[in-house]
Design a protein around this motif. Structure first.
Motif, PDB file in Angstrom:
ATOM      1  N   ARG A 167      -3.122 -53.894   9.094  1.00  0.00           N
ATOM      2  CA  ARG A 167      -4.522 -53.500   9.024  1.00  0.00           C
ATOM      3  C   ARG A 167      -5.454 -54.697   9.182  1.00  0.00           C
ATOM      4  O   ARG A 167      -6.643 -54.619   8.858  1.00  0.00           O
ATOM      5  CB  ARG A 167      -4.791 -52.772   7.706  1.00  0.00           C
ATOM      6  N   GLY A 168      -4.930 -55.810   9.671  1.00  0.00           N
ATOM      7  CA  GLY A 168      -5.756 -56.957  10.006  1.00  0.00           C
ATOM      8  C   GLY A 168      -5.855 -58.047   8.958  1.00  0.00           C
ATOM      9  O   GLY A 168      -6.557 -59.040   9.177  1.00  0.00           O
ATOM     10  N   TYR A 169      -5.168 -57.902   7.846  1.00  0.00           N
ATOM     11  CA  TYR A 169      -5.191 -58.947   6.818  1.00  0.00           C
ATOM     12  C   TYR A 169      -4.186 -60.027   7.180  1.00  0.00           C
ATOM     13  O   TYR A 169      -3.182 -59.751   7.839  1.00  0.00           O
ATOM     14  CB  TYR A 169      -4.882 -58.356   5.430  1.00  0.00           C
ATOM     15  N   ARG A 170      -4.477 -61.249   6.759  1.00  0.00           N
ATOM     16  CA  ARG A 170      -3.534 -62.325   7.022  1.00  0.00           C
ATOM     17  C   ARG A 170      -3.198 -63.042   5.725  1.00  0.00           C
ATOM     18  O   ARG A 170      -4.033 -63.172   4.830  1.00  0.00           O
ATOM     19  CB  ARG A 170      -4.049 -63.294   8.078  1.00  0.00           C
ATOM     20  N   ARG A 171      -1.970 -63.489   5.679  1.00  0.00           N
ATOM     21  CA  ARG A 171      -1.508 -64.264   4.530  1.00  0.00           C
ATOM     22  C   ARG A 171      -2.124 -65.650   4.614  1.00  0.00           C
ATOM     23  O   ARG A 171      -2.212 -66.229   5.687  1.00  0.00           O
ATOM     24  CB  ARG A 171       0.008 -64.369   4.537  1.00  0.00           C
ATOM     25  N   THR A 172      -2.515 -66.176   3.471  1.00  0.00           N
ATOM     26  CA  THR A 172      -3.099 -67.519   3.448  1.00  0.00           C
ATOM     27  C   THR A 172      -2.117 -68.557   2.922  1.00  0.00           C
ATOM     28  O   THR A 172      -2.344 -69.754   3.104  1.00  0.00           O
ATOM     29  CB  THR A 172      -4.347 -67.558   2.539  1.00  0.00           C
ATOM     30  N   GLY A 173      -1.066 -68.111   2.246  1.00  0.00           N
ATOM     31  CA  GLY A 173      -0.147 -69.045   1.608  1.00  0.00           C
ATOM     32  C   GLY A 173      -0.689 -69.588   0.294  1.00  0.00           C
ATOM     33  O   GLY A 173       0.001 -70.344  -0.400  1.00  0.00           O
ATOM     34  N   LYS A 174      -1.915 -69.213  -0.064  1.00  0.00           N
ATOM     35  CA  LYS A 174      -2.513 -69.658  -1.330  1.00  0.00           C
ATOM     36  C   LYS A 174      -2.002 -68.761  -2.443  1.00  0.00           C
ATOM     37  O   LYS A 174      -2.252 -67.560  -2.458  1.00  0.00           O
ATOM     38  CB  LYS A 174      -4.033 -69.599  -1.265  1.00  0.00           C
ATOM     39  N   LEU A 175      -1.283 -69.373  -3.376  1.00  0.00           N
ATOM     40  CA  LEU A 175      -0.681 -68.635  -4.481  1.00  0.00           C
ATOM     41  C   LEU A 175      -1.397 -68.939  -5.786  1.00  0.00           C
ATOM     42  O   LEU A 175      -1.854 -70.053  -6.005  1.00  0.00           O
ATOM     43  CB  LEU A 175       0.798 -68.994  -4.629  1.00  0.00           C
ATOM     44  N   SER A 176      -1.473 -67.939  -6.637  1.00  0.00           N
ATOM     45  CA  SER A 176      -1.950 -68.140  -8.006  1.00  0.00           C
ATOM     46  C   SER A 176      -0.878 -67.583  -8.935  1.00  0.00           C
ATOM     47  O   SER A 176      -0.162 -66.643  -8.579  1.00  0.00           O
ATOM     48  CB  SER A 176      -3.305 -67.469  -8.229  1.00  0.00           C
ATOM     49  N   PRO A 177      -0.742 -68.153 -10.103  1.00  0.00           N
ATOM     50  CA  PRO A 177       0.360 -67.759 -10.978  1.00  0.00           C
ATOM     51  C   PRO A 177       0.198 -66.348 -11.528  1.00  0.00           C
ATOM     52  O   PRO A 177      -0.909 -65.883 -11.775  1.00  0.00           O
ATOM     53  CB  PRO A 177       0.316 -68.788 -12.113  1.00  0.00           C
ATOM     54  N   PHE A 178       1.328 -65.676 -11.711  1.00  0.00           N
ATOM     55  CA  PHE A 178       1.331 -64.392 -12.398  1.00  0.00           C
ATOM     56  C   PHE A 178       1.110 -64.686 -13.883  1.00  0.00           C
ATOM     57  O   PHE A 178       1.641 -65.666 -14.406  1.00  0.00           O
ATOM     58  CB  PHE A 178       2.666 -63.664 -12.194  1.00  0.00           C
ATOM     59  N   PRO A 179       0.344 -63.846 -14.582  1.00  0.00           N
ATOM     60  CA  PRO A 179       0.064 -64.121 -16.000  1.00  0.00           C
ATOM     61  C   PRO A 179       1.241 -63.749 -16.926  1.00  0.00           C
ATOM     62  O   PRO A 179       1.168 -62.805 -17.704  1.00  0.00           O
ATOM     63  CB  PRO A 179      -1.168 -63.259 -16.288  1.00  0.00           C
ATOM     64  N   TYR A 180       2.333 -64.503 -16.793  1.00  0.00           N
ATOM     65  CA  TYR A 180       3.490 -64.289 -17.669  1.00  0.00           C
ATOM     66  C   TYR A 180       3.045 -64.387 -19.123  1.00  0.00           C
ATOM     67  O   TYR A 180       2.243 -65.251 -19.466  1.00  0.00           O
ATOM     68  CB  TYR A 180       4.588 -65.319 -17.378  1.00  0.00           C
ATOM     69  N   GLY A 181       3.565 -63.494 -19.943  1.00  0.00           N
ATOM     70  CA  GLY A 181       3.252 -63.519 -21.358  1.00  0.00           C
ATOM     71  C   GLY A 181       2.032 -62.697 -21.735  1.00  0.00           C
ATOM     72  O   GLY A 181       1.770 -62.487 -22.914  1.00  0.00           O
ATOM     73  N   ASP A 182       1.272 -62.205 -20.750  1.00  0.00           N
ATOM     74  CA  ASP A 182       0.116 -61.350 -21.027  1.00  0.00           C
ATOM     75  C   ASP A 182       0.485 -59.925 -20.642  1.00  0.00           C
ATOM     76  O   ASP A 182       0.405 -59.545 -19.474  1.00  0.00           O
ATOM     77  CB  ASP A 182      -1.102 -61.830 -20.234  1.00  0.00           C
TER      78      ASP A 182
END
Length: 182
Positions: A146-161
């Motif tokens: 649908r036209g979205y592209r991956r940026t490779g920019k990752l943010s952490p999953f909120p483990y423990g929440d």
């Protein structure tokens, strides 16, 4: 904020209000968690247990300045929802859920296109952004078509929440996807 229903085909789009909170929570949970989510293809039940959202999280989206939670109804029944948040020249797309039994027939594609149109019309944004759990390759591929592209920019999953679920693996992160709306 416009809360009047606006028909688009057989679907009606409107902004959620506080009274919609429980219905939105139930829809989001059914699309992503537990056995009911397994009837659709968007399930996260194999990678996350517990809740996907809660009433306070939904209410926060409904009431936040620069935020809209679009309700999508067919014949008065909630079939989908999504969050739009104004972030400068971009809009953030999140909390996208389609009732599991309604998945796979093009409904999600139509709603995503309407969300993009709404963000452009309401805020004049030039880009849509979203984050997707990076191990959800099938879902990321759907957005890429649908036209979205991956940026490779990752943010952490909120483990423990546990407000965001109980991870069943230790390699979860969110990847930023973007699409130009210009």
């Amino acid at each position: 904020m416009d809360t009047a229903p606006r028909p688009v085909g057989e679907l009606t789009y409107r902004d959620a209000v506080a009274a919609d909170t429980e219905a939105v929570v139930a829809l989001v949970e059914s699309a992503y968690r537990g056995d009911s989510s397994r009837t659709g293809w968007t399930t996260e039940a194999d990678i996350l247990e517990g809740q996907r959202t809660d009433p306070q999280g939904v209410l926060d989206v409904i009431e936040a300045p620069g935020s809209r939670l679009l309700m999508v109804e067919r014949d008065g029944e909630l079939v989908a929802c999504c969050q739009l948040e104004h972030r400068g020249e971009a809009a953030y797309f999140g909390m996208f859920a389609v009732r599991p039994g309604a998945q796979g027939g093009g409904l999600g594609r139509r709603i995503l296109a309407e969300a993009e149109r709404t963000a452009r019309a309401a805020w004049g944004v030039r880009e849509m952004q979203m984050t997707v759990i990076s191990v959800r390759e099938d879902l990321i591929a759907w957005y890429e078509r649908r036209g979205y592209r991956r940026t490779g920019k990752l943010s952490p999953f909120p483990y423990g929440d546990e407000r965001f679920g109980i991870p069943q693996r230790d390699d979860l992160a969110f990847e930023l996807l973007v699409k130009s709306l210009a």
